[in-house]
Motif scaffolding. Structure first.
Motif, mmCIF file in Angstrom:
data_model
loop_
_atom_site.group_PDB
_atom_site.id
_atom_site.type_symbol
_atom_site.label_atom_id
_atom_site.label_comp_id
_atom_site.label_asym_id
_atom_site.label_seq_id
_atom_site.Cartn_x
_atom_site.Cartn_y
_atom_site.Cartn_z
ATOM 1 N N GLY A 51 -29.525 26.079 3.562
ATOM 2 C CA GLY A 51 -29.802 27.001 5.053
ATOM 3 C C GLY A 51 -29.285 25.791 6.289
ATOM 4 N N CYS A 52 -29.545 25.916 7.161
ATOM 5 C CA CYS A 52 -29.031 24.709 7.971
ATOM 6 C C CYS A 52 -29.432 23.885 8.332
ATOM 7 N N GLN A 53 -29.386 22.713 9.073
ATOM 8 C CA GLN A 53 -29.725 21.717 9.248
ATOM 9 C C GLN A 53 -31.199 21.619 9.752
ATOM 10 N N MET A 54 -31.976 22.833 10.459
ATOM 11 C CA MET A 54 -32.748 22.330 10.957
ATOM 12 C C MET A 54 -33.836 22.747 9.829
ATOM 13 N N ASN A 55 -33.166 23.537 8.150
ATOM 14 C CA ASN A 55 -34.262 23.311 7.557
ATOM 15 C C ASN A 55 -34.322 21.637 6.773
ATOM 16 N N VAL A 56 -33.077 21.282 6.489
ATOM 17 C CA VAL A 56 -33.665 19.681 6.383
ATOM 18 C C VAL A 56 -34.283 19.082 6.910
ATOM 19 N N THR A 87 -36.097 27.841 2.362
ATOM 20 C CA THR A 87 -34.599 29.295 2.084
ATOM 21 C C THR A 87 -33.964 29.639 3.713
ATOM 22 N N CYS A 88 -33.138 29.980 3.113
ATOM 23 C CA CYS A 88 -32.502 30.770 4.803
ATOM 24 C C CYS A 88 -32.306 32.563 4.026
ATOM 25 N N ALA A 89 -32.672 32.867 5.175
ATOM 26 C CA ALA A 89 -31.586 34.479 5.529
ATOM 27 C C ALA A 89 -31.022 35.213 6.292
ATOM 28 N N ILE A 90 -29.996 34.176 6.506
ATOM 29 C CA ILE A 90 -29.272 34.169 7.072
ATOM 30 C C ILE A 90 -27.834 35.442 6.791
ATOM 31 N N ARG A 91 -27.810 35.277 5.128
ATOM 32 C CA ARG A 91 -27.168 36.699 4.750
ATOM 33 C C ARG A 91 -27.407 36.683 3.535
ATOM 34 N N GLY A 126 -40.037 28.677 5.247
ATOM 35 C CA GLY A 126 -38.552 28.812 5.569
ATOM 36 C C GLY A 126 -38.086 30.421 6.381
ATOM 37 N N CYS A 127 -37.228 30.771 6.253
ATOM 38 C CA CYS A 127 -36.166 31.896 7.275
ATOM 39 C C CYS A 127 -37.077 33.205 6.060
ATOM 40 N N MET A 128 -36.897 33.297 4.770
ATOM 41 C CA MET A 128 -36.759 33.891 3.926
ATOM 42 C C MET A 128 -38.244 34.679 3.546
ATOM 43 N N THR A 218 -36.977 35.311 12.428
ATOM 44 C CA THR A 218 -37.082 34.747 11.316
ATOM 45 C C THR A 218 -38.117 33.411 12.182
ATOM 46 N N ARG A 219 -37.763 33.079 12.857
ATOM 47 C CA ARG A 219 -37.713 32.186 14.155
ATOM 48 C C ARG A 219 -38.538 32.216 15.421
ATOM 49 N N GLY A 220 -38.393 33.220 15.850
ATOM 50 C CA GLY A 220 -39.241 33.518 17.008
ATOM 51 C C GLY A 220 -38.913 33.578 18.173
ATOM 52 N N GLY A 249 -31.351 22.599 16.971
ATOM 53 C CA GLY A 249 -32.105 23.796 17.629
ATOM 54 C C GLY A 249 -31.103 25.130 16.927
ATOM 55 N N GLN A 250 -32.003 26.227 17.247
ATOM 56 C CA GLN A 250 -31.073 27.516 16.813
ATOM 57 C C GLN A 250 -29.998 27.500 18.093
ATOM 58 N N ASN A 251 -30.144 26.805 19.369
ATOM 59 C CA ASN A 251 -30.097 27.321 20.592
ATOM 60 C C ASN A 251 -30.362 26.132 21.682
HETATM 61 FE FE1 F3S Z 1 -31.067 28.160 9.788
HETATM 62 FE FE2 F3S Z 1 -30.631 30.156 7.316
HETATM 63 FE FE3 F3S Z 1 -33.177 30.408 9.247
HETATM 64 S S1 F3S Z 1 -29.131 29.035 9.133
HETATM 65 S S2 F3S Z 1 -32.099 29.531 10.510
HETATM 66 S S3 F3S Z 1 -32.669 28.415 7.444
HETATM 67 S S4 F3S Z 1 -32.026 31.942 8.093
#
Ligand code: F3S
Ligand code: SAH
Ligand code: SF4
Length: 552
Positions: A51-56, A87-91, A126-128, A218-220, A249-251
């Motif tokens: 996933g993204c750097q936030m996950n790292v 994990t990541c759930a974006i797609r 994580g997100c998944m 997934t992140r609230g 940050g996600q945003n």
């Molecule tokens: Fe990042 Fe994927 Fe979650 S992009 S915020 S790890 S859904």
């Protein structure tokens, strides 16, 4: 991401866990048995991060929290007591990869069982984890623990529950509680030793509810970490030799800390109409209450002032939050990198409306123009989704037009993947056939590549400031680093003058050094350069009048 396209996957990291997973590496049944373990050895943990750097950065937080309980990170899953997948759930595609990894780890457990040994505890974070919750425990017990992004402090307890279970006969342990205030502000992430660059999370969650996106689920809710704890962490990193921090940050640019007193009196930054904090022409479905808070521009400024030799980057921003004062800080501070991520998603105002992005194509174009006017040499990157619900050929053509008009230096391009719970999944039809999504994605990538190659060719002959990260992957004879505009540069590992003024003898540049280089050739995603001299950010800036000089 696994279905990502385009050259640098800069802000999406496929597997960057401390565990150093071997991408694509699989675990075969019958693999040799791990060492017996010994009576007194501490527990160890292997992590893969998706996933993204936030996950790292979250993985670094988890390793720090588990480190306090005696777990040390290892690189080999076959001898791990605990295996974690962040994990990541974006797609859909990244999720499929996790299912297949879980299947592989199940084989490890089977090998252990055959040898009458306790197998590893497998955790999904994580997100998944947040999205699927108990489904991950139910699915053939592929996971033993499931932990959402706001529940990492609970991991030692969850691990203990599972450790205490009789083999196979238990239900696993889960915590997917989202929080309104968790920012892990007091946890010092366990970062790789000697790293020159570091991630710092400054806010978590997202209130935007773009219609395609799972992240708010997934992140609230959005919440910001106290300014003082962020600035303290930057000081600490500066003291330990880190030369570049990326605020995460996600945003990221909707940062607002109410606990710290704002030191900015600049008009329009913290008072009046809540939408004055936005770039012109941008809105959102919720009204941000940021009056009196330390907002992103102020945080960025205070971060930049800590160490003028430390570069500051930030991601992932939303275009609406690029108010003028954010752009001004980027322009004014030589150590704030002249590279902005502007995720457009589409070039069509109608698609943007269905995506609930809160801006039109015209507003996006105006923001690009303003940012470029204000910040000479600025590099831009973006995110694009092709084949969103109802996307017509004309609307797709508008995205192609956006790509060729703006000429992004980096782009993360994806075919739309419907996610449960989102507005689009509930109210819009995912009606663009897969082959059409794929064809449009290929066309967007094609336009992106053409403009990007053109831009890279113009780099030949230019002088750049590069922060050396280490040896290049392909050759020990070469060093690698990035320009302020985020371009990857490789250059020969040779002695150069120790300063641009030629005084102080010669030395081979080391990781963490700034080097001024002349670009000699451009490849698709890298520039090859000739090193001129070791330098400092301030020296380079004073000689060239910019960290992104336009002429050699
Ligand atoms: Fe990042 Fe994927 Fe979650 S992009 S915020 S790890 S859904
Ligand atoms: N907060 C950032 C984006 C974070 S998600 C922003 O607002 O721009 C990272 C990227 O994943 C998004 O920019 C988008 O391009 C992509 N993405 C998100 N949901 C997606 C989906 N359902 N299908 C395809 N791509 C998606
Ligand atoms: Fe997702 Fe939109 Fe939030 Fe970005 S701003 S994380 S795309 S909901």
């Amino acid at each position: 991401m696994l279905d990502a396209a385009g050259p640098g996957l800069g802000h999406f990291i496929r597997e960057a866990g401390r565990g150093g997973a071997q991408p694509g590496g699989s675990i075969a049944e019958g693999q040799s048995e791990p060492p017996s373990g010994g009576a007194m050895r501490g527990k160890n943990v292997y992590v893969e991060t998706y996933g993204c750097q936030m996950n790292v950065n979250d993985t670094e937080v988890v390793l720090s929290l588990l480190g306090d309980k005696g777990y040390s990170p290892i690189q080999d899953p076959t001898i791990a007591d605990v295996i974690l997948l962040n994990t990541c759930a974006i797609r859909e595609k990244p999720e499929n990869k996790i299912w297949s990894r879980l299947g592989e780890f199940k084989k490890l457990k089977a090998v252990a069982k055959k040898n009458k040994r306790r197998g590893p505890i497998v955790g999904v974070l994580g997100c998944m984890a947040e999205r699927l919750k108990h489904k991950l425990l139910d699915a053939d017990r592929l996971a033993d623990i499931v932990v959402g992004p706001d529940a990492y402090r609970d991991m030692p307890r969850l691990l203990k529950i599972v450790e205490g279970e009789a083999d196979g006969g238990a239900v696993g342990a889960l915590n997917t509680q989202l929080s309104l205030d968790e920012t892990y502000a007091d946890v010092v992430p366990l970062r790789p030793a000697g790293a020159v660059t570091a991630f710092i999370s400054i806010m978590r969650g997202c209130n935007n509810m773009c219609s395609f996106c799972i992240v708010p689920f997934t992140r609230g809710r959005e919440r910001s970490r106290p300014t003082t704890s962020i600035l303290d962490e930057i000081r600490l990193l500066s003291d330990t030799g880190v030369k570049e921090v990326t605020l995460l940050g996600q945003n990221v640019n909707s940062y607002a800390d109410f606990a710290t007193e704002s030191q900015r009196g600049a008009p329009g930054t913290t008072v009046g109409d809540p939408f004055s904090t936005y770039a012109a022409g941008f809105r959102s479905v919720y009204k941000p209450k940021r009056e009196g808070a330390v907002q992103f521009a102020e945080l960025l400024q205070r971060a930049a002032e800590i160490d003028p030799e430390m570069r500051i980057r930030f991601t992932s921003p939303h275009p609406k939050d690029f108010s003028d004062d954010v752009l001004q800080v980027v322009q004014q501070y030589p150590n704030v990198c002249k590279q902005l991520h502007l995720p457009a998603q589409s070039g069509s105002s109608d698609v943007l409306d269905r995506m609930k992005r809160g801006y039109t194509r015209e507003a996006f174009d105006a923001l690009v123009d303003k940012a470029r006017r204000l910040i000479p040499g600025l590099a831009l990157s973006t995110d694009i989704i092709t084949g969103f619900c109802g996307e017509s050929e004309d609307e797709h053509a508008a995205t192609l037009d956006l790509m060729s008009r703006v000429g992004f230096e980096q782009a993360f391009m994806f075919a739309y993947s419907q996610r449960d719970k989102t507005h689009a999944a509930r109210h819009l039809e995912d009606d663009v056939p897969q082959p059409v999504k794929a064809r449009r994605l290929a066309e967007v990538i094609q336009v992106f590549r053409e403009t990007m190659f053109g831009k890279n060719e113009k780099e030949v002959g230019r002088t750049h400031l590069v922060l050396v990260e280490g040896e290049a992957k392909k050759s020990e004879e070469m060093l690698t680093g990035r320009t302020c505009t985020m371009k990857r540069v490789i250059f020969p590992k040779i002695s150069v003058p120790a300063s641009q003024h030629g005084c102080g003898g010669e030395a081979v540049p080391q990781p963490g050094d700034y080097v001024s280089v002349d670009v000699v050739s451009a490849q698709s995603s890298t520039l090859t350069a000739r090193p001129l001299a070791r330098t400092t950010l301030r020296e380079f800036h004073s000689l060239h009048g910019s960290t992104v000089p336009r002429r050699s």
